[in-house]
Design a protein around this motif. Sequence first.
Motif: not given
Length: 191
Positions: A118-142
């Motif tokens: 719906d947001l036209a957001l690619r998974p790679s963009e989401l993963e990059h944002a997670i890494r920038v904010q000190n996360g490793d992957n989606v599973s570590g995100v609350a």
Amino acid sequence: MWHDLMAVQIPIAEKILRTIAVYALILILFRLAGKRGLAGLNTFDMVVVFLLSNVVQNAIIGNDNSLLGGAIGAVTLVAVNSGVTRWLARDPRAARFLEGSATTVVKDGKLVPGALRDLALRPSELEHAIRVQNGDNVSGVARARLEPDGQLLVTLKAAEQSATRGDVEELRQRLESIERLLTELAADRRR
């Protein structure tokens, strides 16, 4: 020459109305395009922004190439933008209507179905944002959500978050307590 620079070639009221109309049109277009358009400008987005500014230029200036006409258009744009920004800061309903609301894209370590599409957001963009904010992957995100201004805010699960100074201080105190106990136990054994 000086006359051409200062003589506004269309009525000032028309120039102001043209500028406001184009501002409103672009605001509506960006609102319809959604938050993704603001999230991060990639090469294609930059091309659109450059072409868009060229496309609407004549709609704003009309048949006026004077310096004063350009100044009137610029002042109008800045004044309207300042007024809209102040209005949105005071009126949450207007902000929700014009900017939209946050969209949750990750909840409890799982992608929210359809949110990226719906947001036209690619998974790679989401993963990059997670890494920038000190996360490793989606599973570590609350929780991760795309804000109306295009920022992706990520809240990591407690176990995934980096230690704070308070955490380190608490551990230091606990270690000191353990060291004291060990010292006391060693002293008791020697007796």
